[in-house]
Write an enzyme that holds these catalytic residues in place. Sequence first.
Site, PDB file in Angstrom:
ATOM      1  CD  GLU A 140       3.988  -4.101  10.264  1.00  0.00           C
ATOM      2  OE1 GLU A 140       3.720  -5.181  11.171  1.00  0.00           O
ATOM      3  OE2 GLU A 140       4.392  -4.689   9.051  1.00  0.00           O
ATOM      4  CB  ILE A 162      -0.881   0.128   1.325  1.00  0.00           C
ATOM      5  CG1 ILE A 162      -0.371   0.062   2.711  1.00  0.00           C
ATOM      6  CG2 ILE A 162      -1.942  -0.990   0.854  1.00  0.00           C
ATOM      7  CD1 ILE A 162      -1.040   0.247   3.795  1.00  0.00           C
ATOM      8  CG  ASP A 200     -10.369   0.217  21.634  1.00  0.00           C
ATOM      9  OD1 ASP A 200      -9.521   0.102  21.088  1.00  0.00           O
ATOM     10  OD2 ASP A 200     -11.263  -0.163  22.123  1.00  0.00           O
ATOM     11  CD  GLU A 201      -4.711  -0.768  21.006  1.00  0.00           C
ATOM     12  OE1 GLU A 201      -3.636  -0.596  21.170  1.00  0.00           O
ATOM     13  OE2 GLU A 201      -5.303  -1.946  20.768  1.00  0.00           O
TER      14      GLU A 201
HETATM   15  P1  NAD Z   1      -3.396  -8.404  11.039  1.00  0.00           P
HETATM   16  O1  NAD Z   1      -2.075  -7.864  11.621  1.00  0.00           O
HETATM   17  O2  NAD Z   1      -3.607  -9.745  11.143  1.00  0.00           O
HETATM   18  O3  NAD Z   1      -3.481  -8.106   9.161  1.00  0.00           O
HETATM   19  C1  NAD Z   1      -2.781  -7.037   8.485  1.00  0.00           C
HETATM   20  C2  NAD Z   1      -2.536  -7.335   7.276  1.00  0.00           C
HETATM   21  O4  NAD Z   1      -2.126  -6.322   6.577  1.00  0.00           O
HETATM   22  C3  NAD Z   1      -1.812  -8.737   7.045  1.00  0.00           C
HETATM   23  O5  NAD Z   1      -2.454  -9.395   5.990  1.00  0.00           O
HETATM   24  C4  NAD Z   1      -0.546  -7.929   6.199  1.00  0.00           C
HETATM   25  O6  NAD Z   1      -0.037  -8.743   5.437  1.00  0.00           O
HETATM   26  C5  NAD Z   1      -1.238  -6.728   5.476  1.00  0.00           C
HETATM   27  N1  NAD Z   1      -0.243  -5.570   5.242  1.00  0.00           N
HETATM   28  C6  NAD Z   1       0.597  -5.081   6.143  1.00  0.00           C
HETATM   29  N2  NAD Z   1       1.431  -3.924   5.488  1.00  0.00           N
HETATM   30  C7  NAD Z   1       0.917  -3.972   4.324  1.00  0.00           C
HETATM   31  C8  NAD Z   1       1.393  -3.543   3.223  1.00  0.00           C
HETATM   32  N3  NAD Z   1       2.397  -2.301   3.407  1.00  0.00           N
HETATM   33  N4  NAD Z   1       0.779  -3.398   2.152  1.00  0.00           N
HETATM   34  C9  NAD Z   1      -0.248  -4.425   2.112  1.00  0.00           C
HETATM   35  N5  NAD Z   1      -0.763  -5.041   2.765  1.00  0.00           N
HETATM   36  C10 NAD Z   1      -0.039  -4.883   4.153  1.00  0.00           C
HETATM   37  O7  NAD Z   1      -4.135  -7.211  11.381  1.00  0.00           O
HETATM   38  P2  NAD Z   1      -5.706  -7.298  12.278  1.00  0.00           P
HETATM   39  O8  NAD Z   1      -5.771  -7.584  13.563  1.00  0.00           O
HETATM   40  O9  NAD Z   1      -6.556  -8.206  10.868  1.00  0.00           O
HETATM   41  O10 NAD Z   1      -6.281  -5.817  11.857  1.00  0.00           O
HETATM   42  C11 NAD Z   1      -6.721  -5.214  10.659  1.00  0.00           C
HETATM   43  C12 NAD Z   1      -6.923  -3.665  10.644  1.00  0.00           C
HETATM   44  O11 NAD Z   1      -7.881  -3.561  11.807  1.00  0.00           O
HETATM   45  C13 NAD Z   1      -5.937  -2.926  11.151  1.00  0.00           C
HETATM   46  O12 NAD Z   1      -6.048  -1.662  10.448  1.00  0.00           O
HETATM   47  C14 NAD Z   1      -5.994  -2.744  12.660  1.00  0.00           C
HETATM   48  O13 NAD Z   1      -5.376  -1.555  13.031  1.00  0.00           O
HETATM   49  C15 NAD Z   1      -7.600  -2.798  12.563  1.00  0.00           C
HETATM   50  N6  NAD Z   1      -8.084  -3.167  14.310  1.00  0.00           N
HETATM   51  C16 NAD Z   1      -7.629  -4.300  14.817  1.00  0.00           C
HETATM   52  C17 NAD Z   1      -8.151  -4.890  16.024  1.00  0.00           C
HETATM   53  C18 NAD Z   1      -7.775  -6.137  16.542  1.00  0.00           C
HETATM   54  O14 NAD Z   1      -8.297  -6.502  17.521  1.00  0.00           O
HETATM   55  N7  NAD Z   1      -7.054  -6.924  15.777  1.00  0.00           N
HETATM   56  C19 NAD Z   1      -9.112  -3.770  16.401  1.00  0.00           C
HETATM   57  C20 NAD Z   1      -9.640  -2.680  15.943  1.00  0.00           C
HETATM   58  C21 NAD Z   1      -9.066  -2.393  14.717  1.00  0.00           C
HETATM   59  P1  TYD Z   2      -2.979  -7.711  22.677  1.00  0.00           P
HETATM   60  O1  TYD Z   2      -3.648  -8.848  22.037  1.00  0.00           O
HETATM   61  O2  TYD Z   2      -1.392  -7.543  22.295  1.00  0.00           O
HETATM   62  O3  TYD Z   2      -3.842  -6.422  22.178  1.00  0.00           O
HETATM   63  P2  TYD Z   2      -3.795  -4.724  22.678  1.00  0.00           P
HETATM   64  O4  TYD Z   2      -2.341  -4.693  23.222  1.00  0.00           O
HETATM   65  O5  TYD Z   2      -3.787  -4.334  21.142  1.00  0.00           O
HETATM   66  O6  TYD Z   2      -4.714  -4.444  23.619  1.00  0.00           O
HETATM   67  O7  TYD Z   2      -2.885  -7.896  24.104  1.00  0.00           O
HETATM   68  C1  TYD Z   2      -4.224  -7.533  24.997  1.00  0.00           C
HETATM   69  C2  TYD Z   2      -3.938  -7.424  26.363  1.00  0.00           C
HETATM   70  O8  TYD Z   2      -3.269  -8.302  26.971  1.00  0.00           O
HETATM   71  C3  TYD Z   2      -2.947  -6.219  26.725  1.00  0.00           C
HETATM   72  O9  TYD Z   2      -3.343  -5.443  27.903  1.00  0.00           O
HETATM   73  C4  TYD Z   2      -1.468  -6.904  26.742  1.00  0.00           C
HETATM   74  C5  TYD Z   2      -1.891  -8.061  27.468  1.00  0.00           C
HETATM   75  N1  TYD Z   2      -0.927  -9.152  27.192  1.00  0.00           N
HETATM   76  C6  TYD Z   2      -0.205  -9.947  28.293  1.00  0.00           C
HETATM   77  O10 TYD Z   2      -0.533  -9.569  29.377  1.00  0.00           O
HETATM   78  N2  TYD Z   2       0.707 -10.846  27.794  1.00  0.00           N
HETATM   79  C7  TYD Z   2       0.828 -11.034  26.469  1.00  0.00           C
HETATM   80  O11 TYD Z   2       2.001 -12.180  26.309  1.00  0.00           O
HETATM   81  C8  TYD Z   2       0.209 -10.380  25.498  1.00  0.00           C
HETATM   82  C9  TYD Z   2       0.667 -10.659  23.859  1.00  0.00           C
HETATM   83  C10 TYD Z   2      -0.559  -9.512  25.605  1.00  0.00           C
END
Ligand code: NAD
Ligand code: TYD
Length: 352
Positions: free
Chosen positions: A85, A61, A133-134
Site C-alpha cells: 500500500e 503476499i 526515503d520516507e
Molecule cells: P503502487 O501503489 O502503484 O503499486 C503497488 C502494487 O502492489 C499494486 O499493483 C498492487 O496491486 C500491489 N499489491 C498491493 N497489495 C498487495 C498484496 N497484498 N499482494 C500482492 N500485491 C499487492 O506502488 P508504487 O508507487 O509502484 O510503489 C512500489 C513500491 O515502491 C512500494 O513498495 C513503495 O513503498 C516503493 N516506493 C515508491 C515510491 C513512489 O514514489 N511511488 C518511492 C520510493 C519507494
Molecule cells: P504524494 O504524491 O502523495 O507523495 P508523498 O506524500 O509520498 O511525498 O505527494 C507529494 C507532495 O504533494 C506531498 O508533499 C503532498 C502534496 N500533495 C498536495 O499538496 N496535494 C495533493 O492533492 C496531493 C495528492 C499531494
Amino acid sequence: MKNIVVTGGAGFIGSHLIRLLVNKYPEYRIINLDLLTYAGNLANLKDVEKMPNYVFEKGDICDFQFVDSLLHRYDVDAIIHLAAESHVDRSVLDPFSFAKTNVMGTLTLLQAAKNFWTPGGFRNKLFYHVSTDEVYGSLPNDGSYFYETTPYKPHSPYSASKASSDHFVRAFHDTYGLPVKISNCSNNYGPNQFPEKLIPLFINNIRNNRPLPVYGTGENVRDWLYVVDHARAIDLIFHKGKVGDTYNIGGFNEWKNIDIIRLLIRITDRLLGRAEGSSDHLITYVKDRPGHDLRYAINSEKLHRELGWSPSLKFEEGIEKTVEWYLENQEWLDSVTSGAYMKYYETMYSNR
Ligand code: NAD
Ligand code: TYD
C-alpha cells in the site's frame, strides 16, 4: 534460467521494472505476483504480456500457502519485492491495511523464502526489498540529506509500515543469514502512476479544469526521480550491489510543491494550446495533510560511487514526457479512475 518473482508488478514502479527486466534478460523468467488492488492494473504491462519469459500470478503476499506454493512451482531464485500500500493519505485513513500488506506481507515473503531456500542453501539466492526515503522522517530546509546511515524516524502510518518492513528484512539477514538487499528511493514520477499522487492527479485536474488541492502552504519539498531511472537503479543493485547493504536512490532534484505545480500548469496549458499560466486560478490551498513531512532530500552518492549509477533523464525532459503521456492516455486515466478495469480483470481471473 533464473526465476525471479517481482511482487507488485502491475503497479506504477513494478510495471516499469518488469518491462525493463523482461526485455533486457530473455534468459530470466519474470513472475509478476500481484493482487491487483485498486493500484494494480494489467493494462500497464500490455506490451510485455505475451513475452515468453513473463508470467502473471494473481495472489496476496499475505497468503503464506499461496506464496510458498508459488516459490516451489517456479523454483524461485530471487524475489524483488515492491507490492505495498503506497499512498500516504490512504494510510492516514486506514493504517491497518498498511500494517497488514507492508509489514505482514513482507514478513510472509521473508519466511516463505527462508523456508524454501534453506534446504539447498542461500548461495545465489536473493531477497531484494524496495523501500522509500520516507522511513528517514523529515528534514529542515537547511541543505541536509538522508544518508544510508540516517536513523529511521517515520511519521506517517505509511512510512512507519515501510520502516517496519525494512527492519524485518535486515533482521532476517542478521538472524538467519538470508541474502538481502534494500534500496530507499525518493518520490517517483512518470507514466502509469495512479492518479491519486500529486503529479498525475494535478495533470488530470488541469486538463479537466478541476481545482488543484495544495496541502498547507505548498512549501513542502520533495526530491523527484523519473520512474525508469528507479527501475535502472534496482536492476543495477540487484546484479551488482553488495548483499546485506542498503542503497539510497535519488536524483538530487528538490522541488517545492508549489513550484512543481506551477511548472505542471505551464507545460499542460502549453500542450493543450491554452495560454501558459491560464490554469493558475485552479490552485486551491486546502487544509494540510496531518503529520505532513516538510522536506525529503536523498543523498545517493554511494550508489553513484560504488555502482556508477546516475539518472539518465534531466527533470525538464522527464516532466515534459510525463505530461505528454497523461494527455495522450486519457483512456488509461479514465479507466483507472472509473474502476472499470478492475471489474474486467476480476472477471478474467476469478476462476483461477
Ligand atoms: P503502487 O501503489 O502503484 O503499486 C503497488 C502494487 O502492489 C499494486 O499493483 C498492487 O496491486 C500491489 N499489491 C498491493 N497489495 C498487495 C498484496 N497484498 N499482494 C500482492 N500485491 C499487492 O506502488 P508504487 O508507487 O509502484 O510503489 C512500489 C513500491 O515502491 C512500494 O513498495 C513503495 O513503498 C516503493 N516506493 C515508491 C515510491 C513512489 O514514489 N511511488 C518511492 C520510493 C519507494
Ligand atoms: P504524494 O504524491 O502523495 O507523495 P508523498 O506524500 O509520498 O511525498 O505527494 C507529494 C507532495 O504533494 C506531498 O508533499 C503532498 C502534496 N500533495 C498536495 O499538496 N496535494 C495533493 O492533492 C496531493 C495528492 C499531494
